[in-house]
Design an enzyme around this catalytic site. Structure first.
Site, mmCIF file in Angstrom:
data_model
loop_
_atom_site.group_PDB
_atom_site.id
_atom_site.type_symbol
_atom_site.label_atom_id
_atom_site.label_comp_id
_atom_site.label_asym_id
_atom_site.label_seq_id
_atom_site.Cartn_x
_atom_site.Cartn_y
_atom_site.Cartn_z
ATOM 1 N N HIS A 1 0.809 -1.218 0.000
ATOM 2 C CA HIS A 1 0.000 0.000 0.000
ATOM 3 C C HIS A 1 0.843 1.268 0.000
ATOM 4 C CE1 HIS A 1 0.390 -0.076 4.538
ATOM 5 N NE2 HIS A 1 0.432 1.231 4.335
ATOM 6 N N ASP B 1 0.091 -7.493 1.485
ATOM 7 C CA ASP B 1 0.611 -6.140 1.719
ATOM 8 C C ASP B 1 2.131 -6.129 1.778
ATOM 9 O OD1 ASP B 1 0.450 -3.439 1.940
ATOM 10 O OD2 ASP B 1 -0.145 -3.384 4.046
ATOM 11 N N GLY C 1 3.289 6.198 8.162
ATOM 12 C CA GLY C 1 4.692 6.479 7.874
ATOM 13 C C GLY C 1 5.594 5.349 8.330
ATOM 14 N N ASN C 2 5.133 4.571 9.346
ATOM 15 C CA ASN C 2 5.860 3.379 9.772
ATOM 16 C C ASN C 2 5.593 2.201 8.842
ATOM 17 O OD1 ASN C 2 5.551 4.644 12.890
ATOM 18 N ND2 ASN C 2 7.440 3.513 12.478
ATOM 19 N N SER C 3 4.581 2.323 7.984
ATOM 20 C CA SER C 3 4.192 1.221 7.107
ATOM 21 C C SER C 3 5.373 0.712 6.280
ATOM 22 C CB SER C 3 3.086 1.676 6.164
ATOM 23 O OG SER C 3 1.900 1.949 6.867
#
Length: 357
Positions: free
Chosen positions: A86, A133, A207-209
Site C-alpha cells: 500500500h 501487503d 509512515g511506519n508502514s
C-alpha cells in the site's frame, strides 16, 4: 514478666529495623533484578538501533499530485528493499505509482531535511502483493553495497518478547525508534490465507508502514503493516498494531526468485558477521497492478554470508539538535524541481543534437 516480654519485643523491633536498613542499602547498590525472561545476550535498544537503522530507508512514491511515503528495509546489498504494497500502490489509479524513491539514512539524523534526505536514489517496482501487503523494490544507481538488515525466525518469538520498530511516523522525526512487546499472534489475518501477523503495542503510526519490526537480537521478525485506532462506534483504540511475520515475507520473496535465509546466530549489536543475507535468484520483471501477483520463480540459489553490517554508532550525545517532523509536501516539491531540471537538461541536449545535424 511483662517487663521481660516488653524488652524482648523492643529487641525484635530493633532487629527488624536493622534488617530492613541492610536490605535498603543492598537494593541501592545492586538495583532491581533484571527481567527473568531477558536473553543473556540481548542488546539495548540503543545498540540495536545503531546497528539496524542504516539498513532502514524512507520510501516515497508519487504519480504527480498524489504522493505516499512509508518505510522499508534493505534485504540485499545490491539494493533490494522490502516494504508494504500500500506504500507504492495508488488506490485511485488502481496501479503502482509511476515514480519511486528510496532515501538512505545519513550518518547522523539531525532534523535538517537537506542533510537527512540528501542520499536519494531512484527505485523500481519488482513485485507486490496487495493481499499480503508486501512489495519488493530495486534501487538503481548504486555506487557501493548497502547495509543489510538480517531476517530472524519468528518461531523464536513468544508473547511478551520485547521488540522495536524504526520508521518515519507522520508528525514525527525521520528514522524514529519505538519499543514495545509482542501482544498476540494471528493466523490468516483479515481472512487472507497465509497472512500470519504479530500484534504489538509498539508505537506505530502512518509512515511506519513497510518498516521492520525488530527483535532483541537486531533481526527483522516482521513487516509493520497496519494499526487499529478507532472502533466502529467511534471509541478510540490504542496500542493495537500489526506486522506481517518474516516467515510470510520469506516465503513470498522465494516466489519472486529471491532466496532469504534466517540469520544463523545472534551476534552482539553492531557485529553482523554471522548474519545471513538474501541472494537474488534471477532477474524478475516489474509487475502491473492486480491481486496476488505471482511472478515466475527463478532457480533458488544458496544464501551467502555477508560481512557488511555497519559499525554501531549510537545517536546519543551532547550537541544534537532536536529532531523535527519532516514535511512530505516540501520533500515532493524538491523532487518535482529535480525532475523539472532533468527534463530541461534533456531538452537542451536534444536541441544541441538537432543543431549539429
Amino acid at each position: 514478666m511483662e517487663k521481660d516480654m516488653r524488652g524482648e519485643t523492643d529487641t525484635n523491633r530493633y532487629v527488624v529495623r536493622y534488617v530492613l536498613v541492610c536490605l535498603s542499602l543492598v537494593w541501592a547498590v545492586v538495583g532491581p533484578a533484571p527481567w527473568p525472561d531477558a536473553p543473556a545476550r540481548a542488546s539495548t535498544p540503543a545498540q540495536i538501533y545503531a546497528a539496524a537503522a542504516p539498513a532502514v530507508v524512507l520510501v516515497v512514491a508519487s504519480s504527480g499530485s498524489d504522493v505516499m511515503s512509508g518505510t522499508g528495509s534493505i534485504i540485499d546489498p545490491t539494493g533490494l528493499v522490502l516494504t508494504n504494497s500500500h506504500v507504492i500502490f495508488d488506490k485511485d489509479a488502481k496501479a503502482p505509482y509511476r515514480s519511486m524513491w528510496v532515501f538512505l539514512r545519513p550518518d547522523r539524523v539531525t532534523g535538517n531535511e537537506k542533510t537527512d534526505l540528501a542520499l536519494r536514489l531512484q527505485a523500481t517496482l519488482v513485485a507486490h502483493d496487495p493481499e499480503l501487503d508486501l512489495a519488493l523494490l530495486k534501487v538503481t544507481g548504486l555506487s557501493k553495497a548497502l547495509p543489510v538488515l538480517p531476517m530472524g525466525d519468528p518461531a523464536t518469538i513468544a508473547i511478551g518478547s520485547r521488540v522495536l520498530a524504526i520508521g518515519h511516523p507522520e508528525q514525527g522525526g525521520l528514522w524514529s525508534l519505538t519499543t514495545g512487546v509482542i501482544s498476540a499472534e494471528w493466523e490468516n489475518f483479515t481472512q487472507v490465507p497465509g497472512k500470519h501477523v504479530f500484534q504489538t503495542e509498539t508505537g506505530l503510526n502512518r509512515g511506519n508502514s513497510g518498516g521492520p519490526l525488530i527483535d532483541e537480537n537486531g533481526q527483522q521478525i516482521g513487516v509493520n503493516t497496519s494499526m487499529a485506532r478507532k472502533a466502529k462506534d467511534g471509541l478510540a483504540i490504542t496500542s493495537i498494531s500489526f506486522a506481517v511475520k518474516s516467515s510470510v515475507a520469506k516465503e513470498w520473496l522465494a516466489k519472486q526468485g529471491v532466496q532469504v535465509a534466517y540469520a544463523k546466530s545472534f551476534p552482539p549489536a553492531g557485529q553482523g558477521k554471522d548474519s545471513v543475507a538474501p541472494q537474488v535468484g534471477g532477474t524478475v520483471p516489474p509487475t502491473d497492478s492486480g491481486p496476488r501477483q505471482a511472478l515466475p520463480s527463478a532457480k533458488p540459489q544458496p544464501a551467502k554470508v555477508l560481512e557488511n553490517q555497519p559499525e554501531a554508532k549510537p545517536e546519543t550525545g551532547p550537541g544534537l539538535p532536536p529532531v523535527r517532523p519532516f514535511s512530505l509536501d516540501r520533500l515532493m516539491r524538491g523532487l518535482a524541481q529535480v525532475s523539472e531540471d532533468l527534463e530541461s537538461q534533456m531538452e537542451q541536449m536534444q536541441e544541441e543534437i538537432r543543431k549539429r545535424r
